[in-house]
Write an enzyme that holds these catalytic residues in place. Structure first.
Site, mmCIF file in Angstrom:
data_model
loop_
_atom_site.group_PDB
_atom_site.id
_atom_site.type_symbol
_atom_site.label_atom_id
_atom_site.label_comp_id
_atom_site.label_asym_id
_atom_site.label_seq_id
_atom_site.Cartn_x
_atom_site.Cartn_y
_atom_site.Cartn_z
ATOM 1 N N HIS A 7 63.681 -39.007 22.075
ATOM 2 C CA HIS A 7 62.457 -39.554 21.498
ATOM 3 C C HIS A 7 61.294 -39.186 22.411
ATOM 4 O O HIS A 7 61.309 -39.488 23.609
ATOM 5 C CB HIS A 7 62.567 -41.074 21.315
ATOM 6 C CG HIS A 7 63.439 -41.447 20.157
ATOM 7 N ND1 HIS A 7 64.248 -42.552 20.155
ATOM 8 C CD2 HIS A 7 63.593 -40.842 18.947
ATOM 9 C CE1 HIS A 7 64.890 -42.605 18.985
ATOM 10 N NE2 HIS A 7 64.506 -41.587 18.232
ATOM 11 N N GLU B 253 68.507 -48.500 26.690
ATOM 12 C CA GLU B 253 67.062 -48.713 26.500
ATOM 13 C C GLU B 253 66.519 -49.273 27.802
ATOM 14 O O GLU B 253 66.818 -50.402 28.176
ATOM 15 C CB GLU B 253 66.811 -49.718 25.366
ATOM 16 C CG GLU B 253 67.365 -49.294 24.009
ATOM 17 C CD GLU B 253 66.364 -48.487 23.192
ATOM 18 O OE1 GLU B 253 65.255 -48.193 23.694
ATOM 19 O OE2 GLU B 253 66.688 -48.143 22.043
ATOM 20 N N HIS C 261 66.956 -44.038 26.549
ATOM 21 C CA HIS C 261 65.838 -44.386 25.658
ATOM 22 C C HIS C 261 64.977 -45.452 26.324
ATOM 23 O O HIS C 261 65.345 -46.017 27.352
ATOM 24 C CB HIS C 261 66.363 -44.959 24.337
ATOM 25 C CG HIS C 261 66.987 -43.933 23.440
ATOM 26 N ND1 HIS C 261 66.384 -43.487 22.299
ATOM 27 C CD2 HIS C 261 68.162 -43.261 23.538
ATOM 28 C CE1 HIS C 261 67.154 -42.581 21.721
ATOM 29 N NE2 HIS C 261 68.240 -42.421 22.447
ATOM 30 N N GLU D 30 59.182 -41.510 24.985
ATOM 31 C CA GLU D 30 59.902 -42.357 25.937
ATOM 32 C C GLU D 30 59.974 -41.660 27.298
ATOM 33 O O GLU D 30 61.036 -41.253 27.775
ATOM 34 C CB GLU D 30 61.276 -42.709 25.341
ATOM 35 C CG GLU D 30 61.109 -43.517 24.047
ATOM 36 C CD GLU D 30 62.365 -43.676 23.196
ATOM 37 O OE1 GLU D 30 63.453 -43.246 23.613
ATOM 38 O OE2 GLU D 30 62.245 -44.232 22.079
#
Ligand SMILES: *[C@@H]1O[C@H](CO)[C@@H](O)[C@H](O)[C@H]1NC(C)=O
Ligand SMILES: *[C@@H]1O[C@H](CO)[C@@H](O)[C@H](O)[C@H]1NC(C)=O
Ligand SMILES: *[C@@H]1O[C@H](CO)[C@@H](O)[C@H](O)[C@H]1NC(C)=O
Ligand SMILES: [Zn+2]
Length: 429
Positions: free
Chosen positions: A179, A383, A306, A182
């Site tokens: 992504h 994350e 992420h 990020e």
């Protein structure tokens, strides 16, 4: 006014107010705010979902089973507030001016650039990361090896580094920056590469030398460059669509594993989680899949970096009605990571669970495909920091603390994997 016609009117009024272009052609987010909206019922969730269709004024930053983080244009704020009241959900302001955060991030990057071109006091651009990778490869030729995943849609090379101190090590694959926005992920991945090669700490030496590492610091190279040059908040790839003027696919919904099942991705090319016209439509994802499948016998563990939310997510993403066969082990390993991170003086808390269970159905992600189709039995989406105060625009002072957390977390994760028997050689090498 009925809610639906109210929302229709709001969409028309607000469409004129998209983010504006600055003098350098960069998208600006002046006075854009980010709110955390907590909801209790699915009815409330679907009413909030109407916002998200109006992409010029509302963007999802984060979604879980009981909350949404929404970026809102200044022009749509009053409509947002009345809608919040009407649906009776609570909203908390996280960021009052997104552009201010982007500006201070840029200032920090410029300040740090004066001391040299690469480092972890700032977020590095793709060219800087690749130049640094070349230096690393030149300095540590005996234990490093360059590899190329393939070419992106716009023709950029997707590069990786293998670090191996001895034969017969179990393999760990780290995917990062799939992504685009990020940025903390590639900053952390490069810091880890550096630690593995330069640290004299016994714990780190043991970690580095007793595993083979395959690390791709920036997978979505086109999107990443786009976040530096045009739009800091870009998430997807940059391949145009045949059926829409919207660009890009969510690469983490594009793998051929339960693709598009159970609303695990959107079929709307304008959505942030658009799964693409078909599985592996994105050359970056096809390249990643080719590499992983041709090296699957060497990969015991796959970690996908992420941000943000401070979570470890394991399969399954496509359903929460069923759990993976080694669910208990996946939870024990995640718990080890989380406990190790929390034991650092920063006290950062990571939660864990399956993607579908603690977030929402998400199909076609890297970890799902590696787990379901490539027999990699330990896969997580991690994350990183934070939980919304800065979101994607995490100030560079967080890079090293976040990376230290990842390092100690990975030590604990792999210790637990070893204890549970997941680091045995999959085939003779
Ligand atoms: C942002 O909001 C402030 C305070 O309301 C206002 O003074 C300023 O002009 C706004 N900036 C832009 C670029 O609209
Ligand atoms: C709104 O939410 C509050 C707190 O959750 C609740 O007490 C109240 O009954 C709700 N009102 C309506 C109209 O749903
Ligand atoms: C777009 O259409 C062309 C021609 O039909 C096709 O070759 C191509 O694969 C399509 N691209 C995507 C992303 O579907
Ligand atoms: Zn992500």
């Amino acid at each position: 006014m009925a809610l639906n016609s109210f929302l229709a009117a709001l969409t028309v009024v607000a469409l004129a107010q998209g983010a504006s272009l600055g003098q350098d052609e960069r998208l600006r987010y002046d006075n854009y705010s980010v709110y955390k909206v907590q909801f209790e019922t699915q009815e409330q969730r679907s009413l909030l979902g109407k916002f998200v269709e109006d992409r010029d004024n509302f963007r999802i930053w984060h979604e879980a089973n009981d909350e949404l983080h929404l970026m809102i244009s200044p022009g749509a704020l009053s409509e947002f507030n009345s809608e919040i009241q009407m649906t009776n959900v609570s909203a908390k302001l996280f960021i009052s001016n997104v552009q201010e955060l982007i500006d201070s991030e840029e200032d920090a990057n410029l300040r740090a650039s004066r001391d040299g071109s690469f480092g972890w006091k700032k977020y590095n651009m793709l060219a800087e990361i690749y130049a640094w990778l070349d230096e690393i490869l030149a300095n540590y030729p005996a234990v490093t090896e360059s590899f190329v995943l393939g070419q992106s849609y716009e023709g950029r090379t997707i590069r990786g580094i293998k670090i191996s101190y001895k034969s017969n090590n179990p393999g760990v694959f780290i995917e990062s920056n799939i992504h685009a926005r990020e940025w903390i992920t590639s900053a952390t991945a490069t810091w880890l590469i550096n630690e593995f090669l330069t640290s004299t700490d016994e714990l780190v030496r043991n970690l580095a030398e007793s595993h083979d590492w395959y690390i791709v610091p920036v997978l979505n190279v086109d999107g990443f460059v786009y976040t530096h040059e045009k739009d800091r908040m870009w998430r997807k790839t940059r391949q145009p669509s045949n059926i829409s003027s919207c660009i890009g696919v969510d690469p983490n919904r594009n793998y051929d594993s339960h693709w598009m099942e159970n609303d695990g991705a959107s079929s709307d090319p304008c959505a942030e989680d658009y799964g693409g016209p078909k599985p592996f439509s994105e050359p970056e994802i096809q390249a990643m899949a080719d590499f992983v499948s041709s090296n699957r016998d060497k990969i015991n563990v796959l970690l996908a970096f992420h941000s943000y939310s401070q979570l470890l997510l394991s399969p399954y993403g496509h359903t929460n009605e069923e759990f993976p066969p080694n669910y208990d082990d996946l939870m024990a390993v995640a718990k080890a990571y989380s406990a190790a991170v929390e034991s650092l003086p920063y006290g950062t808390v990571y939660r864990y669970g399956t993607s579908a269970d603690i977030l929402y159905p998400a199909s076609g992600a890297t970890i799902e495909w590696a787990y379901n189709e490539q027999e990699v039995e330990i896969t997580y989406t991690i994350e990183f920091r934070d939980t919304g105060r800065y979101g994607f625009i995490l100030p560079p002072v967080h890079i090293i603390p976040n990376a230290e957390e990842a390092l100690i977390g990975i030590v604990a994760l792999l210790d637990k994997c070893k204890e549970l028997g997941y680091l045995k050689l999959k085939s003779a090498q």
